[in-house]
Motif scaffolding. Structure first.
Motif, PDB file in Angstrom:
ATOM      1  N   HIS A   1       0.850  -1.189   0.000  1.00  0.00           N
ATOM      2  CA  HIS A   1       0.000   0.000   0.000  1.00  0.00           C
ATOM      3  C   HIS A   1       0.890   1.245   0.000  1.00  0.00           C
ATOM      4  N   THR A   2       0.604   2.172  -0.892  1.00  0.00           N
ATOM      5  CA  THR A   2       1.347   3.428  -0.959  1.00  0.00           C
ATOM      6  C   THR A   2       0.381   4.566  -0.702  1.00  0.00           C
ATOM      7  N   PRO A   3       0.617   5.370   0.311  1.00  0.00           N
ATOM      8  CA  PRO A   3      -0.283   6.507   0.582  1.00  0.00           C
ATOM      9  C   PRO A   3      -0.331   7.474  -0.607  1.00  0.00           C
ATOM     10  N   LYS A   4      -1.437   8.181  -0.758  1.00  0.00           N
ATOM     11  CA  LYS A   4      -1.631   9.066  -1.913  1.00  0.00           C
ATOM     12  C   LYS A   4      -0.586  10.174  -1.980  1.00  0.00           C
ATOM     13  N   ARG A   5      -0.220  10.753  -0.863  1.00  0.00           N
ATOM     14  CA  ARG A   5       0.706  11.895  -0.866  1.00  0.00           C
ATOM     15  C   ARG A   5       2.160  11.470  -0.724  1.00  0.00           C
ATOM     16  N   PHE A   6       2.443  10.199  -0.860  1.00  0.00           N
ATOM     17  CA  PHE A   6       3.802   9.695  -0.734  1.00  0.00           C
ATOM     18  C   PHE A   6       4.647  10.160  -1.920  1.00  0.00           C
ATOM     19  N   ARG A   7       5.872  10.580  -1.661  1.00  0.00           N
ATOM     20  CA  ARG A   7       6.759  11.036  -2.738  1.00  0.00           C
ATOM     21  C   ARG A   7       7.789   9.959  -3.026  1.00  0.00           C
ATOM     22  N   GLY A   8       7.677   9.375  -4.190  1.00  0.00           N
ATOM     23  CA  GLY A   8       8.639   8.377  -4.618  1.00  0.00           C
ATOM     24  C   GLY A   8       9.593   8.978  -5.633  1.00  0.00           C
ATOM     25  N   ARG A   9       9.983   8.203  -6.589  1.00  0.00           N
ATOM     26  CA  ARG A   9      10.927   8.599  -7.621  1.00  0.00           C
ATOM     27  C   ARG A   9      10.363   9.769  -8.443  1.00  0.00           C
ATOM     28  N   ALA A  10      11.208  10.746  -8.745  1.00  0.00           N
ATOM     29  CA  ALA A  10      10.796  11.885  -9.573  1.00  0.00           C
ATOM     30  C   ALA A  10      10.784  11.471 -11.038  1.00  0.00           C
ATOM     31  N   CYS A  11       9.804  11.981 -11.782  1.00  0.00           N
ATOM     32  CA  CYS A  11       9.672  11.680 -13.208  1.00  0.00           C
ATOM     33  C   CYS A  11       9.768  12.979 -13.993  1.00  0.00           C
ATOM     34  N   HIS A  12      10.497  12.960 -15.087  1.00  0.00           N
ATOM     35  CA  HIS A  12      10.698  14.140 -15.923  1.00  0.00           C
ATOM     36  C   HIS A  12      10.005  13.944 -17.261  1.00  0.00           C
ATOM     37  N   ASP A  13       9.186  14.932 -17.652  1.00  0.00           N
ATOM     38  CA  ASP A  13       8.517  14.905 -18.951  1.00  0.00           C
ATOM     39  C   ASP A  13       9.224  15.903 -19.855  1.00  0.00           C
ATOM     40  N   LYS A  14      10.011  15.402 -20.794  1.00  0.00           N
ATOM     41  CA  LYS A  14      10.796  16.296 -21.653  1.00  0.00           C
ATOM     42  C   LYS A  14       9.926  17.095 -22.621  1.00  0.00           C
ATOM     43  N   GLU A  15       8.687  16.675 -22.842  1.00  0.00           N
ATOM     44  CA  GLU A  15       7.789  17.420 -23.729  1.00  0.00           C
ATOM     45  C   GLU A  15       7.316  18.720 -23.084  1.00  0.00           C
ATOM     46  N   LYS A  16       7.334  18.793 -21.764  1.00  0.00           N
ATOM     47  CA  LYS A  16       6.882  19.994 -21.059  1.00  0.00           C
ATOM     48  C   LYS A  16       8.041  20.865 -20.580  1.00  0.00           C
ATOM     49  N   CYS A  17       9.266  20.356 -20.632  1.00  0.00           N
ATOM     50  CA  CYS A  17      10.418  21.052 -20.053  1.00  0.00           C
ATOM     51  C   CYS A  17      10.830  22.246 -20.910  1.00  0.00           C
ATOM     52  N   ILE A  18      11.078  23.394 -20.273  1.00  0.00           N
ATOM     53  CA  ILE A  18      11.535  24.591 -20.987  1.00  0.00           C
ATOM     54  C   ILE A  18      12.972  24.939 -20.606  1.00  0.00           C
ATOM     55  N   LEU A  19      13.660  24.053 -19.912  1.00  0.00           N
ATOM     56  CA  LEU A  19      15.062  24.213 -19.530  1.00  0.00           C
ATOM     57  C   LEU A  19      15.314  25.504 -18.751  1.00  0.00           C
ATOM     58  N   CYS A  20      14.408  25.845 -17.866  1.00  0.00           N
ATOM     59  CA  CYS A  20      14.586  27.061 -17.078  1.00  0.00           C
ATOM     60  C   CYS A  20      15.648  26.869 -15.990  1.00  0.00           C
ATOM     61  N   GLY A  21      15.872  25.629 -15.548  1.00  0.00           N
ATOM     62  CA  GLY A  21      16.914  25.348 -14.566  1.00  0.00           C
ATOM     63  C   GLY A  21      16.506  25.553 -13.130  1.00  0.00           C
ATOM     64  N   ILE A  22      15.231  25.829 -12.875  1.00  0.00           N
ATOM     65  CA  ILE A  22      14.786  26.029 -11.495  1.00  0.00           C
ATOM     66  C   ILE A  22      14.937  24.740 -10.698  1.00  0.00           C
ATOM     67  N   CYS A  23      14.682  23.595 -11.335  1.00  0.00           N
ATOM     68  CA  CYS A  23      14.793  22.311 -10.634  1.00  0.00           C
ATOM     69  C   CYS A  23      16.218  22.109 -10.130  1.00  0.00           C
ATOM     70  N   ARG A  24      17.185  22.412 -10.945  1.00  0.00           N
ATOM     71  CA  ARG A  24      18.584  22.262 -10.525  1.00  0.00           C
ATOM     72  C   ARG A  24      18.917  23.238  -9.405  1.00  0.00           C
ATOM     73  N   HIS A  25      18.376  24.440  -9.483  1.00  0.00           N
ATOM     74  CA  HIS A  25      18.664  25.473  -8.490  1.00  0.00           C
ATOM     75  C   HIS A  25      18.113  25.109  -7.117  1.00  0.00           C
ATOM     76  N   VAL A  26      16.894  24.537  -7.066  1.00  0.00           N
ATOM     77  CA  VAL A  26      16.261  24.263  -5.771  1.00  0.00           C
ATOM     78  C   VAL A  26      16.584  22.870  -5.235  1.00  0.00           C
ATOM     79  N   CYS A  27      17.272  22.037  -6.017  1.00  0.00           N
ATOM     80  CA  CYS A  27      17.565  20.665  -5.583  1.00  0.00           C
ATOM     81  C   CYS A  27      18.507  20.699  -4.380  1.00  0.00           C
ATOM     82  N   ALA A  28      18.006  20.252  -3.233  1.00  0.00           N
ATOM     83  CA  ALA A  28      18.793  20.302  -1.997  1.00  0.00           C
ATOM     84  C   ALA A  28      19.983  19.359  -2.035  1.00  0.00           C
ATOM     85  N   ALA A  29      19.849  18.264  -2.740  1.00  0.00           N
ATOM     86  CA  ALA A  29      20.906  17.251  -2.762  1.00  0.00           C
ATOM     87  C   ALA A  29      21.852  17.410  -3.953  1.00  0.00           C
ATOM     88  N   GLY A  30      21.566  18.317  -4.855  1.00  0.00           N
ATOM     89  CA  GLY A  30      22.396  18.476  -6.050  1.00  0.00           C
ATOM     90  C   GLY A  30      22.288  17.285  -6.980  1.00  0.00           C
TER      91      GLY A  30
END
Length: 181
Positions: free
Chosen positions: A27-56
């Protein structure tokens, strides 16, 4: 002694209270955060994800020919904080409920997600710009879609053309005198 037997019989009738993982899906709770998924069709390469990534864990690397970007997420470094998905303006990053991250030691460098995101082209001069997928144009550039598809230089020139008033016609007194004579 009797209360203990009462609880034991009740629990035996209720059955196991834990998931039989790995023999059945857990059973996996609804708000559980697992593996991140990237959709390259929606990505605009703004780089915010890299900037806010706490773990680098997120890296953006321009390809050798300079025509695209490799977007890389290292799952071994990711701490599943979800900041990248929270701050992504186009929702290209989402957190899945897939938390199965077990792997052998020799597979540690395979635990990554790689996307190849090509650059877009300016609608006026053809220069390289960050990608503008159709869904993003509808979402962010719906007010001026033609301007949203331009590079910064062409956009600046277009805005200057709209703001600059038309030149007034220069009239000299000589032509007026010839006309009257």
């Amino acid at each position: 002694m009797l209360p203990f037997l009462k609880i034991m019989v009740k629990n035996l009738l209720a059955g196991p209270s834990t998931d039989p993982f790995p023999f059945a899906p857990a059973h996996t709770p609804k708000r559980f955060r697992g593996r991140a998924c990237h959709d390259k069709e929606k990505c605009i390469l703004c780089g915010i994800c890299r900037h806010v990534c706490a773990a680098g864990a997120i890296q953006l690397r321009v390809t050798e020919d300079g025509m695209a970007v490799h977007w890389v997420l290292w799952h071994n470094s990711c701490v599943f904080c979800g900041l990248c998905a929270h701050h992504c303006p186009t929702k290209a990053l989402t957190m899945s409920d897939d938390w199965h991250m077990t792997h052998r030691g020799e597979e540690r460098f395979d635990q990554r997600e790689v996307s190849f995101v090509p650059y877009g082209q300016c609608s006026q001069c053809g220069a390289r710009i960050h990608p503008r997928p159709e869904s993003v144009v509808q979402q962010l550039g719906s007010r001026y879609p033609e301007r949203f598809m331009m590079c910064p230089v062409c956009k600046r020139q277009e805005l200057a053309r709209r703001v600059t008033p038309a030149k007034p016609s220069i009239t000299t007194g000589e032509s007026d005198e010839r006309d009257s004579a």
